[in-house]
Scaffold this motif. Structure first.
Motif, PDB file in Angstrom:
ATOM      1  N   GLY A   1       3.022  42.131  45.981  1.00 17.14           N
ATOM      2  CA  GLY A   1       2.408  41.525  47.172  1.00 17.14           C
ATOM      3  C   GLY A   1       2.050  42.565  48.218  1.00 17.14           C
ATOM      4  O   GLY A   1       0.938  42.560  48.764  1.00 17.14           O
TER       5      GLY A   1
ATOM      6  N   ASN B   1      -1.645  43.721  49.263  1.00 13.95           N
ATOM      7  CA  ASN B   1      -2.009  43.582  50.679  1.00 13.95           C
ATOM      8  C   ASN B   1      -2.662  44.853  51.190  1.00 13.95           C
ATOM      9  O   ASN B   1      -3.708  44.825  51.859  1.00 13.95           O
ATOM     10  CB  ASN B   1      -0.750  43.236  51.480  1.00 13.95           C
ATOM     11  CG  ASN B   1      -0.958  43.331  52.977  1.00 13.95           C
ATOM     12  OD1 ASN B   1      -0.447  44.228  53.624  1.00 13.95           O
ATOM     13  ND2 ASN B   1      -1.722  42.412  53.527  1.00 13.95           N
TER      14      ASN B   1
ATOM     15  N   ILE C   1     -11.241  43.439  51.431  1.00 17.02           N
ATOM     16  CA  ILE C   1     -11.314  42.149  50.735  1.00 17.02           C
ATOM     17  C   ILE C   1     -10.610  41.089  51.564  1.00 17.02           C
ATOM     18  O   ILE C   1      -9.486  41.298  52.028  1.00 17.02           O
ATOM     19  CB  ILE C   1     -10.646  42.233  49.340  1.00 17.02           C
ATOM     20  CG1 ILE C   1     -11.338  43.306  48.505  1.00 17.02           C
ATOM     21  CG2 ILE C   1     -10.671  40.889  48.638  1.00 17.02           C
ATOM     22  CD1 ILE C   1     -10.632  43.614  47.200  1.00 17.02           C
ATOM     23  N   GLY C   2     -11.274  39.952  51.774  1.00 17.24           N
ATOM     24  CA  GLY C   2     -10.639  38.847  52.504  1.00 17.24           C
ATOM     25  C   GLY C   2      -9.816  37.997  51.555  1.00 17.24           C
ATOM     26  O   GLY C   2      -9.724  38.276  50.370  1.00 17.24           O
ATOM     27  N   GLY C   3      -9.218  36.952  52.076  1.00 21.59           N
ATOM     28  CA  GLY C   3      -8.443  36.036  51.236  1.00 21.59           C
ATOM     29  C   GLY C   3      -7.031  36.528  51.015  1.00 21.59           C
ATOM     30  O   GLY C   3      -6.701  37.680  51.297  1.00 21.59           O
ATOM     31  N   SER C   4      -6.202  35.604  50.526  1.00 22.94           N
ATOM     32  CA  SER C   4      -4.800  35.970  50.326  1.00 22.94           C
ATOM     33  C   SER C   4      -4.569  36.430  48.891  1.00 22.94           C
ATOM     34  O   SER C   4      -5.307  36.064  47.978  1.00 22.94           O
ATOM     35  CB  SER C   4      -3.890  34.785  50.661  1.00 22.94           C
ATOM     36  OG  SER C   4      -4.234  33.690  49.863  1.00 22.94           O
ATOM     37  N   VAL C   5      -3.538  37.218  48.727  1.00 24.51           N
ATOM     38  CA  VAL C   5      -3.209  37.767  47.410  1.00 24.51           C
ATOM     39  C   VAL C   5      -2.621  36.650  46.544  1.00 24.51           C
ATOM     40  O   VAL C   5      -1.638  36.020  46.935  1.00 24.51           O
ATOM     41  CB  VAL C   5      -2.177  38.904  47.552  1.00 24.51           C
ATOM     42  CG1 VAL C   5      -1.791  39.436  46.185  1.00 24.51           C
ATOM     43  CG2 VAL C   5      -2.731  40.001  48.440  1.00 24.51           C
ATOM     44  N   PRO C   6      -3.205  36.385  45.377  1.00 24.62           N
ATOM     45  CA  PRO C   6      -2.663  35.297  44.550  1.00 24.62           C
ATOM     46  C   PRO C   6      -1.329  35.689  43.911  1.00 24.62           C
ATOM     47  O   PRO C   6      -1.140  36.836  43.499  1.00 24.62           O
ATOM     48  CB  PRO C   6      -3.754  35.107  43.471  1.00 24.62           C
ATOM     49  CG  PRO C   6      -4.453  36.420  43.406  1.00 24.62           C
ATOM     50  CD  PRO C   6      -4.381  37.026  44.777  1.00 24.62           C
ATOM     51  N   GLY C   7      -0.440  34.737  43.864  1.00 23.45           N
ATOM     52  CA  GLY C   7       0.803  34.925  43.108  1.00 23.45           C
ATOM     53  C   GLY C   7       1.847  35.815  43.745  1.00 23.45           C
ATOM     54  O   GLY C   7       2.838  36.177  43.098  1.00 23.45           O
ATOM     55  N   SER C   8       1.671  36.162  45.018  1.00 21.82           N
ATOM     56  CA  SER C   8       2.616  37.110  45.613  1.00 21.82           C
ATOM     57  C   SER C   8       4.003  36.486  45.808  1.00 21.82           C
ATOM     58  O   SER C   8       5.015  37.180  45.697  1.00 21.82           O
ATOM     59  CB  SER C   8       2.078  37.646  46.946  1.00 21.82           C
ATOM     60  OG  SER C   8       1.814  36.595  47.827  1.00 21.82           O
TER      61      SER C   8
ATOM     62  N   ARG D   1      -6.703  45.343  52.232  1.00 23.18           N
ATOM     63  CA  ARG D   1      -7.097  45.895  53.541  1.00 23.18           C
ATOM     64  C   ARG D   1      -7.959  47.132  53.367  1.00 23.18           C
ATOM     65  O   ARG D   1      -8.963  47.306  54.054  1.00 23.18           O
ATOM     66  CB  ARG D   1      -5.861  46.236  54.367  1.00 23.18           C
ATOM     67  CG  ARG D   1      -5.159  45.010  54.934  1.00 23.18           C
ATOM     68  CD  ARG D   1      -3.888  45.432  55.626  1.00 23.18           C
ATOM     69  NE  ARG D   1      -4.120  46.510  56.561  1.00 23.18           N
ATOM     70  CZ  ARG D   1      -3.250  47.487  56.827  1.00 23.18           C
ATOM     71  NH1 ARG D   1      -2.091  47.508  56.210  1.00 23.18           N
ATOM     72  NH2 ARG D   1      -3.530  48.417  57.690  1.00 23.18           N
TER      73      ARG D   1
END
Lengths: 334, 328
Positions: free
Chosen positions: A166, A170, A178-185, A174
């Protein structure tokens, strides 16, 4: 360990090599690391419950001050230990691990003095992860067909990689914009915690003496007492009304959220202490004893460069069991 | 090759380490760098709607998934039904906007019945005068925290009007209370207790704390925001000026980094007070050049060159040392 390092008081100067320093530095690092873990990272957090007046305040200031000093000494020794371990790798012609470990040490030193960007942090995390992966691969590729050791190194490295996923993603997001949240963190973080518990059980099976002695295995009473005391203190601190100690110890210092059933953690902790005690008692398990001591100091979430160095040192000691033992034998044969 | 007893060499090295540790302690320096997860508040020139957490402007903000766990530090312990929150932040050099998003199948906006508990969310920062990271549960005596607490029932009061006993239980029969509109009969309201108010301008309470049991409503209530539930997801927006004045409150500035922690309460799971999901402190970095650049600013540009140099020199030293070691 102590016996193999005894040198005659009036011995003539020996042929000195940096590797001969390794056992001293590692034991000093473990001592300083455990001291700062207890007196600095833990006590300063538990200190929210301590009356801030009189002798109690003075004692608290003294102990946390000593812990803070131990932290600084430990950070210096961590660099020394990692550099010596890298040198040990270079001497044994393990060039790729040696280069990666020395790069990690160099970056850690550099980052202590500059304000690094997200890209730099990502690069650092990648180097750290690469060291772990290379060491795990090294454990499997080595000549010693020690399956339990290979399994344990793999579990430890898998736990670190899962916990770092994660954070690393992250930093990468940055750095790359890249926008959006990290999948599966979240899932990987929980998996890493489960792996930590599994590591404790695996280490107990491999190095407590149980595997060799089977049903005849009888740990010394002192070891059982030590494990029981730690488990009871942990349980008592967790279940008591003033329950901060266990939570702080687990979350702030080790990075564990305790989301699994509590008895699992208690059992894992007791078995870990038993294994640690057995390894300290066995001169052939010096590496394991040092690694078992360093791993809790490094913690799981590796939020500082210092913790990365400790984790790498511990994995290195587990993966390449020859490091300290070689140093000791070289010293005694010189 | 050196002719030196390893034990003497070890004493020298350990002595150097102890001395260096003392020097670092005296200079208040740490030979470490944080590698923790960072939430970046990007600088935006687009106006951020303070009352629309679902605005498209949030597409330009980096999202960070922050893990949460049950609060296990102080009684009442528990909660933890929300496993993660997605955090975003923006700033426009005047105000900071923090957006929290999490999945919650139920929309719990009332706490008027004894068996009802509201949904809620909070963000926590170190107070501006703090020099070390506070304890993540309510701070500590020498390191206070500033907490912004959004409450779904306060949001309902603003969106739909205050809900009192008569509105919640329209068929209730009550005795006649003489002078029931007299302020003397509502001491909480008369004393300015925020919890007793029937007219609200913000659903966010600004609080300060310095350890368990010290959580206090702040003197200045200047945090705005809004929470909107949509298709099983809450989005709660917090808005505040970068500098609120006073050491009790968090202070922000472009180019500077502080810490932030999150908490979420799920009302339908009976979560309230200490029963909640909490995170540890993460880093919050406000993008942009600082108004007064620090000594270390600008070094990032040459970072790659410096790293390469250091790595090359380090590896070269190792190779030379290894060759010397192997020489008979």
């Amino acid at each position: 360990m102590q016996k193999t390092l005894v040198i005659p008081a009036r011995a003539r100067p020996l042929a000195f090599s940096p590797q001969a320093l390794l056992p001293y530095i590692l034991w000093a690092l473990l001592t300083a690391g455990l001291t700062e873990l207890l007196l600095f990272r833990m006590l300063s957090r538990v200190g929210v419950h301590i009356p801030k007046e009189g002798a109690v305040q003075d004692g608290y200031n003294l102990l946390t001050g000593a812990g803070s000093y131990a932290f600084n000494v430990a950070t210096v020794l961590a660099f020394a230990a990692v550099v010596l371990l890298a040198h040990s790798l270079a001497v044994s012609r393990a060039r790729v691990p040696a280069a990666l470990v020395s790069a990690l040490a160099a970056l850690s030193l550099l980052f202590a003095f500059i304000e690094e960007s997200a890209g730099a942090r990502f690069a650092y995390g990648l180097v750290s992860a690469a060291v772990m992966v290379v060491l795990a691969a090294d454990a499997w590729a080595g000549g010693r067909k020690d399956v339990p050791r290979r399994l344990i190194v793999t579990l430890v490295v898998a736990a670190y990689l899962a916990s770092q996923y994660g954070t690393l993603a992250n930093h990468a997001y940055r750095a790359l914009g890249i926008g959006g949240s990290v999948p599966g963190s979240i899932g990987t973080l929980e998996a890493s915690e489960a792996l930590v518990v599994a590591v404790a059980f695996a280490m107990f099976w491999a190095w407590s003496g149980l595997r060799e002695e089977g049903w005849r295995w009888r740990p010394p009473l002192l070891h059982i007492a030590a494990a029981a005391v730690v488990a009871v203190v942990f349980l008592g601190a967790y279940a008591g009304e003033n329950s901060s100690t266990a939570a702080i110890l687990s979350l702030w210092t080790l990075g564990l959220t305790l989301y699994l059933p509590l008895p699992l953690y208690v059992l894992a902790l007791a078995l870990y202490v038993l294994t640690f005690a057995a390894c300290i008692r066995n001169p052939l398990r010096t590496n394991e004893a040092l690694a078992l001591g360093l791993l809790p100091v490094a913690g799981l979430t590796l939020e500082m460069t210092y913790q990365h160095l400790l984790a790498v040192a511990a994995v290195l000691l587990l993966a390449r069991a020859v490091a300290v033992e070689q140093a000791v034998s070289a010293e005694t044969s010189a | 090759m050196l002719r030196l007893s390893p034990r003497r060499a070890a004493v020298v090295v350990l002595g150097l380490a102890l001395a260096l540790g003392l020097l670092l302690t005296q200079l208040d320096l740490r030979l470490v760098s944080s590698q923790a997860m960072t939430i970046v508040a990007a600088e935006t020139v687009v106006q951020v709607p303070p009352d629309d957490p679902w605005s498209d402007v949030w597409e330009q903000a980096d999202a960070v998934e922050v893990p949460l766990s049950a609060q296990q530090t102080s009684v009442p312990k528990g909660g933890g039904s929300i496993r993660a929150v997605t955090a975003r932040a923006l700033h426009d050099r005047d105000r900071l906007y923090v957006l929290m998003e999490w999945a919650d199948a139920t929309r719990d906006m009332s706490a008027i019945a004894p068996q009802d508990f509201r949904d809620a969310a909070a963000v926590q920062f170190p107070a501006s005068g703090v020099t070390s990271v506070p304890f993540f549960c309510m701070g500590q005596a020498d390191a206070h925290v500033n907490i912004w607490h959004w409450k779904a029932d306060w949001q309902a009061d603003i969106d739909s009007g205050f809900v009192g006993i008569p509105e919640a239980y329209p068929n209730t029969a009550a005795d006649l209370y003489p002078l029931q509109d007299d302020p003397d009969f509502y001491p909480g309201r008369a004393a300015g207790n925020l919890l007793s108010q029937t007219e609200r301008s913000t659903p966010v309470e600004n609080l300060v704390a310095g350890g368990f049991g010290t959580l206090t409503t702040a003197e200045k209530q200047m945090v705005g925001g809004r929470g909107v539930w949509r298709d099983g997801t809450w989005r709660v927006l917090f808005v505040r000026d970068l500098d609120a004045g006073g050491d009790a409150y968090a202070k922000f500035a472009p180019g500077r980094t502080t810490n932030v922690a999150f908490a979420v309460w799920n009302g339908s799971k009976d979560e309230r007070d200490g029963l909640k999901s909490v995170s540890q402190f993460a880093e919050l970095q406000l993008a942009g050049k600082p108004e007064a650049p620090g000594v270390r600013a600008g070094l990032d540009r040459t970072l790659v060159v410096v790293i390469i140099l250091v790595v090359v020199v380090g590896m070269g030293t190792l190779v030379v040392a290894a060759r010397v070691e192997r020489r008979p």
